[in-house]
Design a protein around this motif. Structure first.
Motif, PDB file in Angstrom:
ATOM      1  N   GLU A   1       0.807  -1.216   0.000  1.00 25.98           N
ATOM      2  CA  GLU A   1       0.000   0.000   0.000  1.00 25.98           C
ATOM      3  C   GLU A   1       0.841   1.267   0.000  1.00 25.98           C
ATOM      4  O   GLU A   1       0.376   2.322  -0.439  1.00 25.98           O
ATOM      5  CB  GLU A   1      -0.950  -0.013   1.198  1.00 25.98           C
ATOM      6  N   ARG A   2       2.090   1.195   0.485  1.00 30.47           N
ATOM      7  CA  ARG A   2       2.924   2.392   0.456  1.00 30.47           C
ATOM      8  C   ARG A   2       3.236   2.806  -0.981  1.00 30.47           C
ATOM      9  O   ARG A   2       3.643   3.939  -1.233  1.00 30.47           O
ATOM     10  CB  ARG A   2       4.217   2.177   1.253  1.00 30.47           C
ATOM     11  N   MET A   3       3.067   1.883  -1.929  1.00 33.14           N
ATOM     12  CA  MET A   3       3.319   2.193  -3.337  1.00 33.14           C
ATOM     13  C   MET A   3       2.117   2.847  -4.003  1.00 33.14           C
ATOM     14  O   MET A   3       2.228   3.370  -5.104  1.00 33.14           O
ATOM     15  CB  MET A   3       3.666   0.904  -4.094  1.00 33.14           C
ATOM     16  N   LYS A   4       0.951   2.789  -3.354  1.00 33.02           N
ATOM     17  CA  LYS A   4      -0.281   3.262  -3.966  1.00 33.02           C
ATOM     18  C   LYS A   4      -0.880   4.403  -3.132  1.00 33.02           C
ATOM     19  O   LYS A   4      -0.608   4.552  -1.955  1.00 33.02           O
ATOM     20  CB  LYS A   4      -1.304   2.122  -4.049  1.00 33.02           C
TER      21      LYS A   4
ATOM     22  N   GLU B   1       0.742 -10.016   3.039  1.00 36.39           N
ATOM     23  CA  GLU B   1      -0.048  -8.805   3.258  1.00 36.39           C
ATOM     24  C   GLU B   1      -1.502  -8.926   2.825  1.00 36.39           C
ATOM     25  O   GLU B   1      -2.275  -7.986   3.015  1.00 36.39           O
ATOM     26  CB  GLU B   1       0.633  -7.611   2.583  1.00 36.39           C
ATOM     27  N   LEU B   2      -1.891 -10.067   2.281  1.00 40.23           N
ATOM     28  CA  LEU B   2      -3.327 -10.300   2.089  1.00 40.23           C
ATOM     29  C   LEU B   2      -4.050 -10.336   3.436  1.00 40.23           C
ATOM     30  O   LEU B   2      -5.254 -10.085   3.510  1.00 40.23           O
ATOM     31  CB  LEU B   2      -3.555 -11.606   1.324  1.00 40.23           C
TER      32      LEU B   2
ATOM     33  N   MET C   1      -8.364  -5.941   1.045  1.00 39.63           N
ATOM     34  CA  MET C   1      -8.867  -5.739  -0.313  1.00 39.63           C
ATOM     35  C   MET C   1      -7.982  -4.800  -1.131  1.00 39.63           C
ATOM     36  O   MET C   1      -7.980  -4.870  -2.358  1.00 39.63           O
ATOM     37  CB  MET C   1     -10.295  -5.199  -0.259  1.00 39.63           C
ATOM     38  N   GLU C   2      -7.236  -3.925  -0.466  1.00 44.57           N
ATOM     39  CA  GLU C   2      -6.300  -3.085  -1.212  1.00 44.57           C
ATOM     40  C   GLU C   2      -5.241  -3.951  -1.887  1.00 44.57           C
ATOM     41  O   GLU C   2      -4.835  -3.692  -3.022  1.00 44.57           O
ATOM     42  CB  GLU C   2      -5.637  -2.074  -0.273  1.00 44.57           C
ATOM     43  N   VAL C   3      -4.786  -4.984  -1.199  1.00 45.68           N
ATOM     44  CA  VAL C   3      -3.804  -5.894  -1.786  1.00 45.68           C
ATOM     45  C   VAL C   3      -4.456  -6.724  -2.889  1.00 45.68           C
ATOM     46  O   VAL C   3      -3.855  -6.965  -3.945  1.00 45.68           O
ATOM     47  CB  VAL C   3      -3.186  -6.790  -0.699  1.00 45.68           C
ATOM     48  N   VAL C   4      -5.689  -7.147  -2.664  1.00 41.72           N
ATOM     49  CA  VAL C   4      -6.409  -7.890  -3.713  1.00 41.72           C
ATOM     50  C   VAL C   4      -6.447  -7.074  -5.000  1.00 41.72           C
ATOM     51  O   VAL C   4      -6.217  -7.588  -6.097  1.00 41.72           O
ATOM     52  CB  VAL C   4      -7.836  -8.237  -3.251  1.00 41.72           C
ATOM     53  N   ARG C   5      -6.725  -5.782  -4.859  1.00 45.33           N
ATOM     54  CA  ARG C   5      -6.828  -4.926  -6.050  1.00 45.33           C
ATOM     55  C   ARG C   5      -5.471  -4.653  -6.684  1.00 45.33           C
ATOM     56  O   ARG C   5      -5.379  -4.343  -7.867  1.00 45.33           O
ATOM     57  CB  ARG C   5      -7.510  -3.611  -5.676  1.00 45.33           C
TER      58      ARG C   5
END
Length: 667
Positions: free
Chosen positions: A265-268, A509-510, A519-523
């Motif tokens: 998530e730090r990348m997004k 991280e899932l 769900m952020e990782v899922v996406r």
């Protein structure tokens, strides 16, 4: 002078042809534009003099000292450095018309001279001679080298923010290497890894660079003919800042500030809400604090990947004005702020390529950094910026991020193509990027092959070299491997990554930290694309199901882990043998540790897939034994991290590995 004349060398011939048939027996990276071989060779004395004329502008005589040190190593004698108009065994000067060449190196019975077009020309001529001396010893073939670069600006961009902050000793050694390969610009990617005044909440725990560090590095670069350009994220990529108690209100989604830390998530996301005027003040404060520490009159404001713009707090404004107009207005203000301080603006081009109208709305002197990292990249986006009349630099990558082993093939294909596209469409330079996604697990020493490829392609993309030839040259010039096999074997090893560091991070991280599915990782995870719609349609996605779906997608690759590990074992043995023969044990330890780590990752992938019933893990050690070996490897890896980096965010990498060990023990 006491030259000795010996032997006979190949008379005038094309350098590339000579190197292909093995006549010369030595290489230079980057390959010079023109080499004329003369008759015989010159043997430098064991104790001699490098005379560097005052007009060169090398105040500390750095280049003369570099050359003297290399000659001493191969001759066993003592060399001194002098100035003035007196003669020396090697003379460095910049007072001769060169007819369009950047430097001319002449080795003849009359002496060894380097004539340069200013300081940089002398510097580059010295680097050519240093590389030759390292391979030939003090006996140098008679020759005339006339050389000039294809791109005026040849830069290197190093990520020092996504987990790994290098030590100053290592940064300075890297600058020395950039100098050897004729780079003339260096940038550090910074989000939160600088000790900004009043922002301790942002940089705490990151081992940030200090103002004193930057001043020291800037001086070190300047003395070696390299411009250190300031670079800082001023718009997107504000993950650390927008998670703090003090600054979270500046983000598009302040409600996400307390989510558990995630390398993915730090990348997004994490984009400033530019409808809040405080965001402009925050961005300009970063610029104003960094700028005075650098001699450069340029500033890279980054402004890339503003993923959240217009989606959160600024949604209403985006509906009224449009995302492109909002971006252009805010970035335009930043550009004017930088220009008012007498600096030229550089910035990433990804948003402008999505919204072409932006280019015409921003100052015409902006240098757009056009990053394209696909190995098979075409010239579409480079051509598009060229048609707009914008100034651009092409930005390929060394392809080391998110992995223990560098993808050498991908680096060659991406960098060589981008160099050609840049030349075809009038780019002003090339900036080779080196990223550290997902905790910067990649050891920075693994970037050397990609960096050398970038040096070659930025200087002389028309040299006619193929990948095999280039990798052989790197093996010889950088590592002293006369067989020329070394870097090619390293590239082969990288193709045996059946379960990568990125795959492992995604699997871990899932877990959203509360036993549910993130769900952020899922996406974000490509391996979940086939299942994303199904998973996202559920009110509560099951973590185990998401992980199983990911491993199912990776099944074919993971299933090849046994064969891949056999090949990795062969690669490890050969790499260690070649590096020992070349007298480079430190590199051997770093490379073999990375190969061993990839073997473990492949085993982890197989064990996890077996645990989910996707594959049958019918060979090798059990999960508990694998967990122990993974922990032992982590300790060794941590030691190599500290050889070149501050502690910084090593704990992030360790957490992933320790969490993996815990999961293995539960299988």
């Amino acid at each position: 002078m006491s030259y000795k004349i010996s032997g006979a060398s190949t008379p005038q011939m094309d350098a590339t042809a000579a190197k292909r048939d093995g006549t010369l027996g030595w290489h230079v990276i980057p390959e010079p534009s023109a080499i004329e071989m003369g008759e015989g060779a010159v043997t430098l004395p064991s104790s001699g003099v490098v005379a560097e004329r005052r007009g060169v502008g090398d105040r500390e005589f750095v280049f003369a000292r570099q050359l003297a040190a290399d000659v001493e190593r191969v001759s066993g004698g003592r060399w001194t450095v002098t100035s003035g108009d007196g003669r020396g065994d090697v003379v460095l000067r910049s007072d001769r018309p060169l007819g369009g060449w950047s430097y001319v190196l002449e080795v003849s019975v009359d002496g060894v001279t380097i004539d340069g077009d200013g300081l940089e020309g002398v510097r580059d001529g010295v680097q050519t001679l240093r590389q030759i001396v390292r391979q030939t010893g003090p006996t140098i073939p008679c020759m005339t080298v006339r050389d000039r670069p294809a791109f005026r600006t040849r830069g290197y961009y190093l990520d020092v923010t996504r987990g790994r902050v290098p030590t100053m000793d290592w940064l300075e050694s890297w600058v020395d290497r950039l100098c050897l390969y004729k780079y003339n610009q260096f940038q550090l990617y910074i989000e939160h890894s600088f000790r900004f005044e009043g922002l301790s909440e942002v940089w705490r725990g990151a081992d940030p660079l200090t103002p004193s560090d930057i001043l020291e590095l800037d001086s070190y670069c300047t003395a070696r003919g390299i411009e250190l350009v300031p670079s800082v994220s001023t718009f997107g990529h504000q993950y650390a800042a927008l998670r703090t108690k003090s600054l979270r209100g500046l983000g598009e989604f302040p409600e996400d500030a307390d989510r558990p830390f995630s390398l993915i998530e730090r990348m997004k996301h994490h984009t400033l809400n530019i409808t809040d005027e405080r965001s402009y003040g925050f961005a300009t404060s970063l610029i104003d604090e960094l700028m005075p520490l650098f001699r450069s009159d340029r500033f890279n404001i980054c402004a890339d990947e503003t993923f959240d713009l217009g989606k959160g707090r600024s949604r209403r404004e985006a509906g009224r004005r449009g995302v492109g107009a909002m971006y252009a207005e805010f970035v335009g203000r930043l550009c004017r702020h930088v220009a008012d301080k007498g600096h030229g603006v550089m910035m990433w081009a990804d948003v402008a390529l999505e919204h072409p109208e932006i280019v015409g709305e921003l100052p015409g002197d902006v240098v757009w950094l056009n990053w394209q990292y696909e190995p098979d990249v075409d010239d579409g986006k480079v051509a598009a910026l060229a048609r707009s009349g914008a100034r651009q630099m092409v930005c390929p990558a060394v392809w080391c991020w998110n992995a223990l082993l560098p993808r050498v093939d991908d680096a060659w294909n991406n960098i060589s193509r981008m160099a050609r596209h840049g030349m075809a469409h009038g780019a002003s330079g090339m900036l080779v990027t080196d990223w550290g996604d997902f905790g910067h697990v990649n050891d920075p020493r693994m970037s050397i092959p990609g960096m050398a490829i970038g040096a070659q392609q930025a200087w002389n993309p028309d040299a006619g070299l193929d990948e095999r030839d280039m990798l052989s040259r790197i093996s010889t010039v950088e590592y002293g491997d006369r067989s020329g096999e070394l870097v090619g074997i390293l590239g082969r090893a990288s193709s045996d990554a059946c379960f990568s560091w990125g795959d492992l991070v995604a699997y871990i991280e899932l877990d959203d930290g509360r036993g549910g599915c993130n769900m952020e990782v899922v996406r974000a995870v490509d391996a979940l694309k086939p299942y994303r719609e199904t998973l996202s349609g559920s009110v509560a996605v099951d973590l185990d199901a998401a992980r199983a779906s990911m491993l199912e997608t990776l099944r074919d690759g993971i299933g090849g882990g046994r064969d891949a590990n056999e090949d990795l074992g062969l690669c490890e043995t050969r790499l260690a043998t070649l590096l020992r023969a070349a007298g480079d044990p430190s590199t051997a330890s770093v490379w073999t540790l990375a190969v061993e780590g990839q073997c473990l990752l492949n085993e982890v992938g197989m064990a996890l897939a077996a645990g989910h019933g996707i594959l049958r893990d019918d060979a090798g050690r059990g999960p508990a034994e694998l967990a122990c070996e993974l922990e032992r490897w982590t300790e060794r890896y941590s030691g190599t991290w500290r050889e070149v980096s501050r502690q910084s965010e090593l704990s992030r990498v360790q957490h992933v590995l320790w969490r993996t060990a815990d999961i293995l023990r539960s299988i």
